[in-house]
Motif scaffolding. Structure first.
Motif, PDB file in Angstrom:
ATOM      1  N   LEU A  12      -7.606  -0.278  -1.196  1.00 50.10           N
ATOM      2  CA  LEU A  12      -8.947  -0.823  -1.433  1.00 50.10           C
ATOM      3  C   LEU A  12      -9.782   0.081  -2.334  1.00 50.10           C
ATOM      4  N   ILE A  13      -9.152   1.126  -2.890  1.00 46.16           N
ATOM      5  CA  ILE A  13      -9.880   2.098  -3.715  1.00 46.16           C
ATOM      6  C   ILE A  13      -9.825   1.681  -5.178  1.00 46.16           C
ATOM      7  N   SER A  33     -12.018   1.453   7.843  1.00 42.66           N
ATOM      8  CA  SER A  33     -12.785   1.763   6.628  1.00 42.66           C
ATOM      9  C   SER A  33     -11.887   2.209   5.481  1.00 42.66           C
ATOM     10  N   GLY A  34     -10.674   2.692   5.793  1.00 45.86           N
ATOM     11  CA  GLY A  34      -9.751   3.064   4.724  1.00 45.86           C
ATOM     12  C   GLY A  34      -9.285   4.499   4.765  1.00 45.86           C
ATOM     13  N   LYS A  35      -9.474   5.174   5.909  1.00 44.94           N
ATOM     14  CA  LYS A  35      -9.008   6.568   6.001  1.00 44.94           C
ATOM     15  C   LYS A  35      -7.496   6.652   5.792  1.00 44.94           C
ATOM     16  N   VAL A 503     -15.623   8.126   4.830  1.00 44.50           N
ATOM     17  CA  VAL A 503     -14.967   6.963   4.236  1.00 44.50           C
ATOM     18  C   VAL A 503     -15.688   5.720   4.736  1.00 44.50           C
ATOM     19  N   ARG A 504     -16.085   4.875   3.814  1.00 38.97           N
ATOM     20  CA  ARG A 504     -16.737   3.633   4.218  1.00 38.97           C
ATOM     21  C   ARG A 504     -16.252   2.483   3.350  1.00 38.97           C
ATOM     22  N   LYS A 505     -16.446   1.303   3.865  1.00 42.26           N
ATOM     23  CA  LYS A 505     -16.002   0.101   3.170  1.00 42.26           C
ATOM     24  C   LYS A 505     -17.231  -0.675   2.710  1.00 42.26           C
ATOM     25  N   THR A 512     -13.782  -6.181  -1.780  1.00 41.69           N
ATOM     26  CA  THR A 512     -13.990  -5.151  -0.765  1.00 41.69           C
ATOM     27  C   THR A 512     -13.431  -3.848  -1.311  1.00 41.69           C
ATOM     28  N   THR A 513     -14.234  -2.800  -1.232  1.00 43.52           N
ATOM     29  CA  THR A 513     -13.845  -1.518  -1.835  1.00 43.52           C
ATOM     30  C   THR A 513     -14.056  -0.391  -0.836  1.00 43.52           C
ATOM     31  N   THR A 514     -13.101   0.538  -0.822  1.00 51.54           N
ATOM     32  CA  THR A 514     -13.236   1.752  -0.007  1.00 51.54           C
ATOM     33  C   THR A 514     -13.848   2.851  -0.859  1.00 51.54           C
TER      34      THR A 514
END
Length: 550
Positions: A12-13, A33-35, A503-505, A512-514
């Motif tokens: 998602l990055i 969140s994407g950790k 880390v947040r979304k 949707t982006t991290t």
């Protein structure tokens, strides 16, 4: 140490760039969140499998790049062995194309995935909750004991000798397997060789033999025909040479009247000279032809033998017969010498086994001392981690045969409670206990060797409260000797960090982006307070957060 990480178009990055410092870095964020995406990015640098499905935007490639300061890692030999330029600040990069194919680079030089993995494992150690099972793996248990025992040099010497030993054993097995067949075939090879050695193959010219046999077979007819030819050329009655001589005299008389007549005369004279020479050669050839039945029979026998050898071995030339003869000589020589070779190799193996025996005994003694040291040091951490009654023992036993790590077997035994029975750790320890055992081991090992960048993913699994605070203190202590990055849900651990990443979304109408952001002091206080009390942050949570950081 890790200096910089850049991730482009992964998971998602979209694009993240992060700078890292010495000490302890905490990474926090809500579940989902994407950790784990960051862990996946590090995994790519360690040579893990690339998947086109992990590319965020299918129109462009994914890139993960990290730079490391190599000062303490003693990796110049790796660069030399892999024909790479050594740089104190080295960059490793992994690129994944939209079709799923990947490329790897070290300092912008293309390398194989195996080379990237070999270097990456020297620079980054990722431990996630899914890797707790490694604690029960044989090789890992050996590595822990050897780290406490300081066996790096002696183990390297042993492995080198064991490599020689395995090669010698393999060679001996090949010789023993081939010995019976070679000896069984020896008589056959010897017979074929003797048959070929009857003849001087280097001087065997089949074409010349065929010509000589043909002449000897037709000697009388050839001599008669040659006699007729020489009589025609130079005989006393009406020979060609006499006629040419007369013609030449006539031309010479009129040659002065025209230059072309002179040329005709000259050409006729040349023809006369050539015919005289031809006539002499024919006479010489005829004189050399002998009616020799004995030689004819000998030449026929040699020629017949040559035909037989070619047909028997399905070869086309004398050169191929010579090559076959040399191959047979080699086979006979090898067979005749194989007993000596086997005996010599067995003596070499005995010498290598003696060397292995000395090194393995030294390893065994050192490992037993190292296991005792491990038990003492780890027990200190057990008390700090609320495992007051836990006991861990590395059981060192002798193995029947040599193997790649010596002549020992290692078994990690564990019990969590008083009166319990020491059993293999994977059979008796809960998930939370295994996490704490792993932390205690890594904390202890960090005192004895330079570890790579250590990334801990939820080492706090199954713990909370006071135990979490103690884990934070241990991580803080470890980070004094190494760079440590921990992904955590516990504010007690995050509060101990020198640096903090969140880390947040972020979700829009289409995407949707991290995002990963470094937090300053105020933002850290807010993040810790939220971890303590939820979205509705109370003043008490803020004060508690400040207390955790202090």
């Amino acid at each position: 140490m890790l200096r910089h990480l850049e991730v482009i178009n992964y998971g998602l990055i979209d694009h993240v760039q992060l700078d890292f410092q010495n000490g302890l870095t905490a990474i926090t964020g809500e579940t989902g969140s994407g950790k784990s995406i960051l862990l996946g990015a590090f995994g790519l640098l360690l040579g893990e499998r690339a998947d086109s499905k992990s590319i965020k935007n299918a129109d462009q490639k994914c890139i993960v790049e990290a730079s490391f300061e190599l000062g303490k890692f003693n990796l110049k030999s790796f660069f030399s062995e892999n024909d790479l330029d050594f740089e104190n600040v080295t960059t490793i990069r992994r690129e994944i194309a939209v079709n799923g194919k990947s490329r790897a680079f070290i300092n912008d030089t293309p390398v194989s995935l195996q080379q990237l993995k070999a270097l990456g494992e020297c620079l980054v150690d990722i431990h996630s909750q899914h890797q707790n099972s490694i604690l029960s793996e044989r090789n890992y248990q050996f590595s822990v004991v050897d780290a406490f025992a300081g066996n790096e040099n002696i183990l390297a010497d042993y492995k080198e000798q064991f490599k020689v030993y395995r090669a010698q054993q393999s060679e001996l097995n090949v010789l023993l397997d081939s010995e019976a067949k070679l000896k069984q075939d020896l008589d056959y090879f010897q017979f074929q060789l003797e048959e070929l050695e009857k003849y001087n193959l280097e001087e065997l010219d089949i074409k010349a033999l065929e010509d000589e046999v043909e002449v000897l077979n037709n000697a009388e007819h050839i001599q008669g025909s040659l006699s007729n030819v020489t009589d025609i050329l130079s005989g006393e009655n009406g020979s060609v040479l006499n006629a040419i001589s007369t013609a030449k005299s006539i031309l010479q008389k009129i040659a002065a009247h025209n230059s072309q007549l002179e040329d005709f005369s000259s050409r006729l004279e040349s023809a006369q000279i050539e015919l005289k020479e031809l006539s002499r050669e024919l006479e010489d050839f005829s004189e050399n032809i002998q009616m020799d039945p004995a030689r004819l029979e000998k030449m026929q026998d040699i020629l017949s033998a040559a035909y037989h050898l070619q047909q028997k071995h399905r070869l086309q030339s004398t050169e191929e017969l010579i090559q076959l003869r040399e191959e047979l000589r080699e086979k006979v020589n090898v067979t005749n010498n194989i007993d000596d070779k086997i005996a010599s190799l067995k003596n070499e193996i005995i010498k290598t086994e003696h060397s292995l025996g000395s090194l393995s005994k030294e390893l065994s003694t050192s490992r037993k001392k190292g296991s005792e040291k491990a038990q003492r040091e780890v027990s200190v951490y057990f008390k700090e981690l609320s495992l007051e009654h836990a006991e861990m023992v590395f059981e060192i036993t002798d193995s029947k045969d040599y193997h790649s790590l010596g002549k020992n077997e290692v078994q990690l035994l564990f019990k969590a409670n008083k009166g319990g029975q020491l059993l293999p750790v994977q059979k008796v320890a809960s998930g939370g206990e295994i996490s704490r055992v792993m932390l205690a081991l890594k904390a202890s090992i960090s005192k004895h060797k330079n570890l790579p960048v250590l990334i801990l993913d939820e080492i706090d699994q199954g713990v909370s409260g006071e135990v979490g605070k103690k884990i934070g203190s241990i991580l803080k202590q470890m980070s004094g000797a190494m760079q440590l990055i921990t992904i955590t849900h516990l504010p007690q651990i995050a509060g101990k960090a020198d640096h903090h990443l969140k880390v947040r979304k972020e979700t829009s109408e289409k995407d949707t982006t991290t995002l990963v952001e470094p937090l300053n002091y105020d933002h850290r206080v807010k993040e810790l307070a939220e971890m303590l009390s939820g979205k509705d942050i109370s003043n008490a949570a803020i004060e508690n957060a400040k207390e955790l950081m202090n």
